[in-house]
Design a protein around this motif. Structure first.
Motif, PDB file in Angstrom:
ATOM      1  N   LEU A 125      -2.900  -1.040   5.869  1.00  0.00           N
ATOM      2  CA  LEU A 125      -4.237  -0.869   5.323  1.00  0.00           C
ATOM      3  C   LEU A 125      -5.057   0.030   6.240  1.00  0.00           C
ATOM      4  N   GLU A 167      -7.393   2.820   1.791  1.00  0.00           N
ATOM      5  CA  GLU A 167      -6.082   3.313   1.386  1.00  0.00           C
ATOM      6  C   GLU A 167      -5.009   2.390   1.975  1.00  0.00           C
ATOM      7  N   VAL A 168      -3.964   2.142   1.184  1.00  0.00           N
ATOM      8  CA  VAL A 168      -2.785   1.444   1.678  1.00  0.00           C
ATOM      9  C   VAL A 168      -1.650   2.449   1.601  1.00  0.00           C
ATOM     10  N   TYR A 208       3.435  -1.520  -1.503  1.00  0.00           N
ATOM     11  CA  TYR A 208       2.847  -0.647  -2.517  1.00  0.00           C
ATOM     12  C   TYR A 208       1.920   0.354  -1.846  1.00  0.00           C
ATOM     13  N   GLU A 209       1.600   1.399  -2.572  1.00  0.00           N
ATOM     14  CA  GLU A 209       0.619   2.387  -2.123  1.00  0.00           C
ATOM     15  C   GLU A 209      -0.642   2.176  -2.954  1.00  0.00           C
ATOM     16  N   PHE A 210      -1.801   2.441  -2.368  1.00  0.00           N
ATOM     17  CA  PHE A 210      -3.066   2.241  -3.068  1.00  0.00           C
ATOM     18  C   PHE A 210      -4.092   3.206  -2.513  1.00  0.00           C
ATOM     19  N   GLY A 211      -4.882   3.809  -3.405  1.00  0.00           N
ATOM     20  CA  GLY A 211      -5.976   4.668  -2.981  1.00  0.00           C
ATOM     21  C   GLY A 211      -5.539   6.076  -2.655  1.00  0.00           C
ATOM     22  N   ALA A 245       2.355  -4.407   3.066  1.00  0.00           N
ATOM     23  CA  ALA A 245       2.290  -4.139   1.631  1.00  0.00           C
ATOM     24  C   ALA A 245       3.470  -3.272   1.205  1.00  0.00           C
ATOM     25  N   LEU A 290      -8.423  -8.347  -1.087  1.00  0.00           N
ATOM     26  CA  LEU A 290      -6.976  -8.434  -1.187  1.00  0.00           C
ATOM     27  C   LEU A 290      -6.549  -9.814  -0.723  1.00  0.00           C
ATOM     28  N   ARG A 308       0.012 -10.117   0.436  1.00  0.00           N
ATOM     29  CA  ARG A 308      -0.197  -8.846  -0.258  1.00  0.00           C
ATOM     30  C   ARG A 308       0.767  -8.539  -1.399  1.00  0.00           C
ATOM     31  N   LEU A 330     -14.085  -4.891  -1.935  1.00  0.00           N
ATOM     32  CA  LEU A 330     -12.676  -4.861  -2.306  1.00  0.00           C
ATOM     33  C   LEU A 330     -12.002  -6.037  -1.617  1.00  0.00           C
ATOM     34  N   HIS A 341      -6.063  -4.588  -5.477  1.00  0.00           N
ATOM     35  CA  HIS A 341      -5.236  -3.383  -5.627  1.00  0.00           C
ATOM     36  C   HIS A 341      -4.736  -3.262  -7.066  1.00  0.00           C
TER      37      HIS A 341
END
Length: 141
Positions: free
Chosen positions: A67, A61-62, A85-88, A83, A100, A104, A98, A111
């Motif tokens: 991270l 998850e970001v 952004y949000e991820f996961g 980052a 990256l 980023r 995965l 992502h």
């Protein structure tokens, strides 16, 4: 790594030992990358270089620019910035990793296009050999 860096890539151990988090790898882009980029630029067939940040079974998850792998915030001195952004959260499927980019916020990476089949990996980056003033293994954990 900087644009223009030339890297030595070791291609043997990918068959002998599993990939680890933080390793820098060179790989053939996954199908989703090709769909996003398209074939008109020729970029869809070029090998890419990114850092493995999670291996199969890891929860990623970001959030808040940081991270997290398996719930633990990662120390990433090699990234250019947090980052934006949000991820996961996502869980890496078997046989995949995965990846990256260290840059980023300006990287077309996992992502965006998702997981990378381990079979797409060409090899591990082992050192920078060009330009001469950047020779070494800095950043290749």
């Amino acid at each position: 790594f900087d644009v223009g860096d030339q890297l030595a890539v070791e291609k043997v151990t990918k068959r002998l030992r599993p990939f680890n988090r933080r390793e820098v790898v060179v790989f053939n882009p996954p199908e989703k990358f090709r769909e996003i980029v398209g074939d008109s630029s020729g970029k869809s067939k070029e090998a890419l270089i990114k850092r493995i940040i999670a291996i199969e079974g890891d929860k990623v998850e970001v959030m808040g620019g940081k991270l997290f792998v398996n719930g633990v915030q990662q120390d990433e001195p090699f990234t250019n910035e947090d980052a934006a952004y949000e991820f996961g959260p996502v869980v890496v499927p078997p046989g995949e990793v995965l990846c990256l980019g260290d840059n980023r916020n300006h990287s077309l990476d996992g992502h965006i296009w998702g997981f990378l089949p381990a079979e797409n990996v060409i090899g591990r980056a082992v050192f920078v050999y060009w330009p001469p003033w950047r020779v070494g293994t800095t950043g290749m954990y």
